[in-house]
Enzyme design. Sequence first.
Site, PDB file in Angstrom:
ATOM      1  N   GLU A   1       0.843  -1.190   0.000  1.00 20.05           N
ATOM      2  CA  GLU A   1       0.000   0.000   0.000  1.00 20.05           C
ATOM      3  C   GLU A   1       0.883   1.246   0.000  1.00 20.05           C
ATOM      4  O   GLU A   1       2.110   1.152   0.068  1.00 20.05           O
ATOM      5  CB  GLU A   1      -0.941  -0.007   1.211  1.00 20.05           C
ATOM      6  CG  GLU A   1      -1.946  -1.149   1.167  1.00 20.05           C
ATOM      7  CD  GLU A   1      -2.972  -1.084   2.270  1.00 20.05           C
ATOM      8  OE1 GLU A   1      -2.992  -0.087   3.009  1.00 20.05           O
ATOM      9  OE2 GLU A   1      -3.763  -2.032   2.389  1.00 20.05           O
TER      10      GLU A   1
ATOM     11  N   HIS B   1      -8.618  10.085   5.239  1.00 15.06           N
ATOM     12  CA  HIS B   1      -8.290   9.112   4.195  1.00 15.06           C
ATOM     13  C   HIS B   1      -8.573   9.744   2.840  1.00 15.06           C
ATOM     14  O   HIS B   1      -9.634  10.339   2.634  1.00 15.06           O
ATOM     15  CB  HIS B   1      -9.111   7.838   4.360  1.00 15.06           C
ATOM     16  CG  HIS B   1      -8.551   6.675   3.599  1.00 15.06           C
ATOM     17  ND1 HIS B   1      -8.625   6.580   2.221  1.00 15.06           N
ATOM     18  CD2 HIS B   1      -7.883   5.570   4.015  1.00 15.06           C
ATOM     19  CE1 HIS B   1      -8.029   5.466   1.828  1.00 15.06           C
ATOM     20  NE2 HIS B   1      -7.573   4.832   2.908  1.00 15.06           N
TER      21      HIS B   1
ATOM     22  N   ARG C   1      -0.688   9.066   3.118  1.00 13.13           N
ATOM     23  CA  ARG C   1      -2.087   9.465   3.032  1.00 13.13           C
ATOM     24  C   ARG C   1      -2.307  10.970   3.145  1.00 13.13           C
ATOM     25  O   ARG C   1      -3.110  11.547   2.416  1.00 13.13           O
ATOM     26  CB  ARG C   1      -2.889   8.758   4.126  1.00 13.13           C
ATOM     27  CG  ARG C   1      -3.106   7.294   3.867  1.00 13.13           C
ATOM     28  CD  ARG C   1      -3.824   6.619   5.006  1.00 13.13           C
ATOM     29  NE  ARG C   1      -4.120   5.236   4.672  1.00 13.13           N
ATOM     30  CZ  ARG C   1      -4.698   4.384   5.493  1.00 13.13           C
ATOM     31  NH1 ARG C   1      -5.035   4.771   6.709  1.00 13.13           N
ATOM     32  NH2 ARG C   1      -4.940   3.139   5.126  1.00 13.13           N
TER      33      ARG C   1
ATOM     34  N   HIS D   1     -10.890   9.560   8.894  1.00 13.36           N
ATOM     35  CA  HIS D   1     -10.702   8.106   8.898  1.00 13.36           C
ATOM     36  C   HIS D   1     -10.138   7.551  10.204  1.00 13.36           C
ATOM     37  O   HIS D   1     -10.624   6.547  10.700  1.00 13.36           O
ATOM     38  CB  HIS D   1      -9.770   7.729   7.744  1.00 13.36           C
ATOM     39  CG  HIS D   1      -9.508   6.262   7.610  1.00 13.36           C
ATOM     40  ND1 HIS D   1     -10.531   5.331   7.492  1.00 13.36           N
ATOM     41  CD2 HIS D   1      -8.349   5.555   7.587  1.00 13.36           C
ATOM     42  CE1 HIS D   1     -10.010   4.123   7.381  1.00 13.36           C
ATOM     43  NE2 HIS D   1      -8.701   4.225   7.454  1.00 13.36           N
TER      44      HIS D   1
ATOM     45  N   ARG E   1      -0.734   7.962  10.267  1.00 14.44           N
ATOM     46  CA  ARG E   1      -0.598   6.509  10.322  1.00 14.44           C
ATOM     47  C   ARG E   1      -0.227   5.911   8.972  1.00 14.44           C
ATOM     48  O   ARG E   1      -0.837   6.227   7.952  1.00 14.44           O
ATOM     49  CB  ARG E   1      -1.900   5.878  10.817  1.00 14.44           C
ATOM     50  CG  ARG E   1      -1.856   4.353  10.846  1.00 14.44           C
ATOM     51  CD  ARG E   1      -3.080   3.780  11.496  1.00 14.44           C
ATOM     52  NE  ARG E   1      -4.306   4.029  10.753  1.00 14.44           N
ATOM     53  CZ  ARG E   1      -4.714   3.321   9.689  1.00 14.44           C
ATOM     54  NH1 ARG E   1      -3.953   2.357   9.226  1.00 14.44           N
ATOM     55  NH2 ARG E   1      -5.852   3.609   9.109  1.00 14.44           N
TER      56      ARG E   1
END
Length: 409
Positions: A126, A241, A282, A343, A378
């Site tokens: 990811e 997000h 992100r 998120h 994160r």
Amino acid sequence: MNQTDNMKNVSNSKENNLQADVVIVGTGVGGCFSALNLSEDLSIIMITKSDLESSDSFLAQGGICVLHDDDDYDSYFEDTMRAGHYENRKESVDIMIRGSQDVIHDLIGYGVDFAKENGKLLYTREGAHSRPRILFHEDITGKEITSKLLAQIKTRKNIQIMEYTTMTDILISKGACAGIEAETSDHKKIYIHADQTIFASGGIGGRYKHSTNFPHLTGDAIDIAKKHGIRLEHLDYVQIHPTTLYSKKPGRRFLISESVRGEGALLYDKNGNRFIDELLPRDVVTKAIQEQMKKDGTDHVWLSLEKIPKEIILSHFPNIYQHCLEEGYDATKEWIPVVPAQHYFMGGIWVDSDSHTSMPNLYAVGETSCNGVHGKNRLASNSLLESLVFAKRAARKIMSEKQMNKATA
């Protein structure tokens, strides 16, 4: 009420007073894994504000990180630190990474079915990861893990679960947490007295208009901790997000997992031009999307899965494909509109490396806590792992203290 004894205010009614060795607020992965790592000779009461399936743990799509091999440690550590803008607590990052393989072993032992290829675990990648190190179950990894943990919980005779029960305060005796006050769905107030209390009640998404979280997750534990002077940390560290399915319908936003971009999905502006490296952290991707929407005067940007083979979309992302189809978009044939939404909460109740808060006999795990793993932002798919590793540490600390108290009694 700050560090004062409120036990005298508790009702004397036996019906309203319950007793347990440990009370756990929340039934997501953090709460469940804490309970499963406690001895079966301890009485445990778990409460949840809604039904068992309505925890954000069920919503996690992409997967769970794990140290791929010994050579992966340095890059995994650096990826986590870089994503967190180097504001991470290094000790916590180290603990999480080194504890990851044991946790995955535990999950497989509980029946969690991670994707495999030729009999070997299959890893995906990811955004902001320098290599594939994420295990997954289709695009419903959180549901797979949480449901298997709950199935184990239900076999334990020492664990009682109370659904539709909301924590309203904590009980304090001699400056230490002595359990919780709660209210049932029929507005009955109850008092759960416990030697140890674990907060595992999720994040704060219910406070936002657009969020991927369940709306009942409103940070109750944070408010209670603040009321009692329990140490909090980084309450402004909220992750947006970058890709949720755009919809004019009210309610929770549907997440389009970052692993979709990890498999090759591309972001386009209204004119069909790429405007950002899709695999950047992100917060960087979110900012770029917000700026592009403002520049284009649009409510969303477009996500294209055209570079991902159809069979991969249908096998790896069946839930995402089906949900998009229900909204009128065939992800195998057309672009889908996406927009950023709240998120994840990186801040929360400060805890040490054993998930202990600043109040005696009170622990916090998962999104409710702040152990510093995530820093300011994160890294994708670290949330499930962090929750599990530090939930296990909370349970182990409680057990070691129980044994120590027995030895000195």
